[in-house]
Design a protein around this motif. Structure first.
Motif: not given
Lengths: 291, 291
Positions: B126, B219-221, B223-228, B259
């Motif tokens: 992701s 940070i938003q991403q 915490m919300i999507l946890r992308p790679d 992360v």
């Protein structure tokens, strides 16, 4: 066929057994003490049911959900005393010998709300569930699948812009001070006012300040995930409070993007009495046994 | 087989034709004038290629992406003069008679980055792509699929906490004043300092302020999507700037969740010279012709 649900909370464990219609047949709860005792009580409850087909566990966290990680099934580095690096799923699988699904508490609730929406023929393909209580957390279901990336979401720990009447409050999150959780979790009432949330009158301005922040959480989801529904549960949430959230949300969004009717977009849980996670667990247990 | 790419920007259209290896065979660009002229030029470019198998269009927005909506394929209520409620995809489909994929500009770029990561055997499932330029936008690819909900994301319009040295700046977003776009888009340099971004020295404190906000988007991403991977492109972004973003990100995250290594997590685009969207379009055109 019987399906098992464990809501593993930091304060209490709720265990339930249900049928294929997701109806609760039996339910118990006990305080979360040390891991060995608590897990043993969980096992003993489910061992009574010979035809248990599968189990789903929705747990407090952080937890390890990557199946290729050696710590899969563990509660990882939680500040909760004794529970750091505890294998929760291993002992349950071993003792009960059934497939076990594992997810976060809020993911379980999000899935329960999603499944209920489907049962009611609502046109919901994506949904976010926040709990605002002792802490703040959130999970999401997108097109039937629980959102999961490099790890599970921690939606309560994003930052928001400050309400002009709240500039002096430092916030209480031990990691981030004034993240969402640090500004709107239940214990912030005591930190701001010296009294518990349940004793703060509904007309107190602090509710409006908190609604402003919760509305920004809804804005974040609206701009990032564009869900069909954002559900808020937990001790801080009430219909009265969500009415304030909707007012702030509308002002903050300023018609920038289209959203569903706000009364159907920002809502209390469909499943009453904190039952979303139990129902979600039944549905996830059903899924895991059929895989 | 030839694949077509249209990057429909508010300032210019970039049209390209590529082969199955996503290599550009021919490319052109022209200014975005009125819809009829601009769309006609696009059609004429692609009509030269007899064996065009499919086209993908990554467009400025807002656009309508729901296929069951009568306005599917339209640019909807954009403030851009003459373009409000313009059918972009209909005329292209009719004239070229090939399958056409339609998405947002940032979704196209996100998909191009994702595809490139796969080609390089990176373990990326992701990915989020932000552009920080005239405006701020973001798109995401989760497990190979472009993130799409009730509408397309508008990731540039969430709110962030203010940098203590930036409390007096009102922000310039016409809808939200001090949302992310209102605080960090290119034109904020002029609004804050009276000079264009390209003339602001690298050591100026404003870069640090902007990095603080961009870090909060990350940070938003997280915490919300946890992308790679979170990719930042656009005129405001440079390696030098992202180094500052990483410093703020690390401080704000405070090790709350795991992360990837920050140098690999917060990155410039893999595809150079703003080529991510073209490559993404080729891959999306390939997909749509094989469906």
């Amino acid at each position: 066929m019987l399906l098992g649900s464990v809501e593993a909370g930091g304060t209490k464990f709720v265990c339930a057994v249900g049928n294929e219609d997701y109806r609760i047949m039996e339910k118990t709860q006990f305080p979360t003490t040390d891991p060995a005792t608590t897990i043993q009580k969980t096992i003993e409850f489910f061992q009574k049911f010979d035809d248990l087909a599968a189990l789903s566990v929705a747990s407090f966290g952080p937890i390890e959900l990557k199946k290729n990680n050696p710590n899969y099934g563990y509660i990882t580095d939680t500040p909760k005393s004794q529970w750091s690096h505890t294998d929760l799923i291993g002992p349950l699988k071993k003792a009960l010998n059934v497939p076990v699904y594992f997810t976060t508490d809020v993911n379980g609730s999000a899935f329960g709300e999603y499944v209920t929406a489907q049962l009611f023929n609502e046109k919901i393909s994506s949904l976010v569930y926040y709990t605002v209580g002792t802490g703040v957390g959130g999970g999401a279901v997108l097109n039937g699948k629980i959102l999961q990336g490099f790890g599970h979401p921690e939606m309560g720990h994003t930052f928001v812009k400050r309400h002009p009447d709240d500039l002096d409050f430092a916030g209480i999150c031990p990691f981030h001070k004034d993240c969402l959780e640090g500004l709107v979790s239940g214990p912030t009432f005591d930190a701001r006012l010296g009294i518990a949330g349940k004793d703060v009158p509904h007309e107190h301005h602090v509710w409006d300040i908190m609604a402003y922040y919760v509305a920004q959480a809804a804005i974040q989801q609206t701009m990032i995930l564009r869900p069909d529904n954002i559900v808020f549960g937990g001790g801080v949430i009430s219909e009265d409070f969500l009415a304030k959230v909707r007012v702030h949300f509308k002002q903050l969004l300023n018609d920038y993007v289209t959203v569903p009717d706000l009364d159907k977009y920002i809502t209390m849980p469909r499943v009453k009495e904190n039952g979303s996670a139990t129902l979600g667990n039944f549905a996830l247990a059903y899924k895991v046994q059929s895989e």
